[in-house]
Scaffold this active site. Structure first.
Site, PDB file in Angstrom:
ATOM      1  N   CYS A   1       0.810  -1.018  -0.285  1.00  0.00           N
ATOM      2  CA  CYS A   1       0.120  -0.312  -0.172  1.00  0.00           C
ATOM      3  C   CYS A   1       1.130   1.241   0.315  1.00  0.00           C
ATOM      4  O   CYS A   1       1.704   1.776  -0.862  1.00  0.00           O
ATOM      5  CB  CYS A   1      -0.844   0.481   1.343  1.00  0.00           C
ATOM      6  SG  CYS A   1      -2.723   1.553   0.804  1.00  0.00           S
TER       7      CYS A   1
ATOM      8  N   HIS B   1      -3.650  -5.267   0.161  1.00  0.00           N
ATOM      9  CA  HIS B   1      -3.022  -5.641   1.778  1.00  0.00           C
ATOM     10  C   HIS B   1      -3.422  -7.276   1.593  1.00  0.00           C
ATOM     11  O   HIS B   1      -4.160  -8.467   1.069  1.00  0.00           O
ATOM     12  CB  HIS B   1      -4.389  -5.067   3.311  1.00  0.00           C
ATOM     13  CG  HIS B   1      -4.015  -3.400   2.947  1.00  0.00           C
ATOM     14  ND1 HIS B   1      -2.749  -3.307   3.989  1.00  0.00           N
ATOM     15  CD2 HIS B   1      -4.511  -3.022   2.300  1.00  0.00           C
ATOM     16  CE1 HIS B   1      -2.747  -1.990   3.562  1.00  0.00           C
ATOM     17  NE2 HIS B   1      -3.891  -1.702   2.943  1.00  0.00           N
TER      18      HIS B   1
ATOM     19  N   GLU C   1      -1.781  -8.854   3.843  1.00  0.00           N
ATOM     20  CA  GLU C   1      -1.842  -9.296   5.700  1.00  0.00           C
ATOM     21  C   GLU C   1      -2.949  -9.247   6.112  1.00  0.00           C
ATOM     22  O   GLU C   1      -3.320 -10.350   7.373  1.00  0.00           O
ATOM     23  CB  GLU C   1      -1.031  -8.549   6.172  1.00  0.00           C
ATOM     24  CG  GLU C   1      -1.186  -7.104   6.872  1.00  0.00           C
ATOM     25  CD  GLU C   1      -0.881  -6.523   5.059  1.00  0.00           C
ATOM     26  OE1 GLU C   1      -1.170  -6.624   4.279  1.00  0.00           O
ATOM     27  OE2 GLU C   1      -1.299  -5.317   5.465  1.00  0.00           O
TER      28      GLU C   1
END
Ligand code: XMP
Length: 520
Positions: A87, A174, A176
């Protein structure tokens, strides 16, 4: 894998930075979060094969790409380290190589389909139009020669790139978060295939790492700690005890607002775990008298917190006069507590202050927080490794202000007693049932609202109890559990029949949001 092998996560204030390090740990690679101000150029990077630049809430400005950044990147290259930007990190690395950034205008939030252009690198498992999670408004719009786009999103927007020469990857989404279903594989391919981590970091390693850190921090000092018998403070106390032995002094305050049998259970558990200094203070009377006449829930919280500090301070002074001064205060703070109180770094916003983090003003003791980087499930895992009895490790969370915030209106000994009896029936009935393992919290609330009932030939006019059973993974959101109807009816019947003062039972079917888990 040698212990020195680690991945660095540079924190630009992203909401999910901590999740990145957690995912790395899950993949068997030890991760260290460092603030964005850390000059990498002055860091010993031996053992570091990969660095991840996190997301962040702000836009890139000139100072982000100044001479210091150049020096850091040069230093990273000299060590042959791979870099992944996520990001904000993705934008930073692209702009550093001459890409153009479009600020603001065209945000992407939430689930987004990805078109993968190169499925041989870190995006290998995302190659068939899978969803990824986006949360950005600035975007990389033009990339220069030397940067290769790896994936597009929406209307041909650059969602990932590779900079072969500098061993750099950037992903706008993202990987994660759980909302990117195959995100874990992006991190895994980066860590294993690109960086070459072998990855044998285990939860047992985590425990020895924490123990070493406590020993370094505390040295030969002494630690004072308030323990509630809850999972976090119990696991933290066990770690500190394992690290420094009998130089840990635990204080358990019975505030008179605990659940049935709780004090005895905790006392026995700490005795069985061989805690040499475990002091129990019965301050029930003091708490109940301070709460007299207080109806406002926040005022109850404050009164209980202040009384706790008062009782704890008195005991601390007494222990100091007996054993000498304490230098440290043990705390069971876990990572989500710090997020809620915004103690994790800049860029995160304050949601609510948490009792664990706020130190009483008189205390000059240094906090020792062995669990501060872990999530609840990881704390339970550590507890299991330490062989803490399962009934302690798997306990439901119980709030610091205890039963007081489950009683509407004034808290008196009689009201606490009524609620305690109802709650005990609920717990016993549920514990015998399969549903118990899947719920986050279950409890009764006592409503000072009277209604008419009939028992035998008698008219009754008594209070109502609420049964609240919720499912959650982190208490930030919660859904209502759906126990079998017969189970609920059985519990309600027992409460009305066995508890004087309650003649009606209702089931709370409000999720969080819009409700909160506790009533008051
Ligand atoms: P709410 O009611 O905010 O609860 O949805 C979320 C979680 O926090 C616990 N809780 C507290 N814990 N002191 C605490 O130590 C408090 O004042 C407090 N209020 C709520 C609640 O039990 C749930 O797990």
């Amino acid at each position: 894998m040698s212990k020195a092998e680690r991945v660095l996560v540079v924190d630009y204030g992203g909401q999910y930075t901590h999740l990145i390090s957690r995912r790395c740990r899950e993949l068997g690679v030890y991760a260290e979060i460092i603030p964005e101000e850390s000059a990498l150029v002055r860091q010993d990077l031996s053992g570091v094969k990969g660095i991840i630049f996190s997301g962040g809430p702000r836009s890139i400005d000139e100072s982000d790409l100044d001479q210091d950044f150049e020096s850091d990147m040069k230093h990273i290259r000299e060590y042959g380290i791979h870099v992944l930007g996520i990001c904000f990190g993705h934008q930073l690395l692209a702009v550093w190589k001459g890409a153009k950034l479009s600020a603001g205008g065209n945000p992407e939030y939430g689930e987004t389909k990805l078109q993968v252009l190169d499925d041989e690198s870190i995006l290998q498992d995302l190659n068939d139009g899978q969803s990824v999670w986006m949360s950005h408004s600035d975007e990389v719009v033009e990339i220069p020669d030397g940067l290769e786009p790896l994936a597009l999103s929406g209307d041909s927007r650059i969602a990932a790139f590779k900079d072969e020469e500098n061993k750099v990857f950037g992903v706008q989404f993202h990987p994660e978060v759980a909302h990117t279903p195959n995100g874990r594989s992006v991190l895994e391919r980066f860590l294993r295939n690109q960086c070459g981590y072998v990855g044998h970091w285990t939860p047992e390693d985590e425990v020895s790492h924490i123990l070493n850190a406590i020993q370094r921090e505390v040295g030969m000092g002494r630690v004072l700690m308030g323990t509630s018998g809850g999972v976090d403070s119990t696991v933290a106390a066990c770690l500190i005890k394992k690290a420094i032995g009998d130089r840990l002094y635990c204080v358990f305050v019975d505030n008179g607002l605990l659940r049935a049998g709780e004090r005895r259970e905790v006392e026995r558990a700490f005795e069985e775990m061989d805690f040499k200094h475990f002091v129990v203070i019965d301050a029930s009377r003091r708490f109940i008298s301070r709460l007299k006449g207080i109806e406002d829930p926040e005022e109850k919280r404050e009164t209980i917190a202040d009384t706790f500090i008062e009782v704890f301070e008195e005991k601390a002074k007494q222990l100091e006069s007996e054993f000498g001064a304490f230098e440290f205060l043990g705390q069971g703070t876990i990572y989500p507590d710090r997020v809620e109180s915004a103690a994790t770094g800049k860029g995160t916003s304050v949601i609510k202050s948490h009792h664990n983090v706020r130190l009483p003003t008189w205390m000059t003791l240094k906090p020792v927080e062995p669990l501060k980087n872990l999530y609840k499930d990881e704390v339970r895992e550590v507890g299991a490794i330490l062989e803490i009895p399962d009934y302690l490790v798997s306990r439901q969370p119980f709030p610091g202000p205890s039963l007081a915030i489950r009683i509407g209106g004034s808290v008196t000994e009689e009201q606490v007693d009524i609620l305690r009896k109802a709650d005990s029936i609920l717990q016993h009935e549920l514990q015998d049932h399969a549903i118990y393992a899947s719920i986050w919290q279950s409890f009764c609330v006592l409503l000072p609202v009277r209604s008419v009932g009939v028992m035998g030939d008698e008219r009754t006019y008594e209070q109502a109890a609420v049964i609240r059973i919720v499912e959650s993974s982190d208490a930030m959101t919660a859904s209502v559990a759906r126990p079998e109807w017969d189970l609920l009816l059985g519990i309600a019947s027992r409460i009305v029949n066995e508890v004087d003062g309650i003649n009606r039972v209702v089931y709370d079917i409000t999720s969080k949001p819009p409700g909160t888990i506790e009533w008051y």
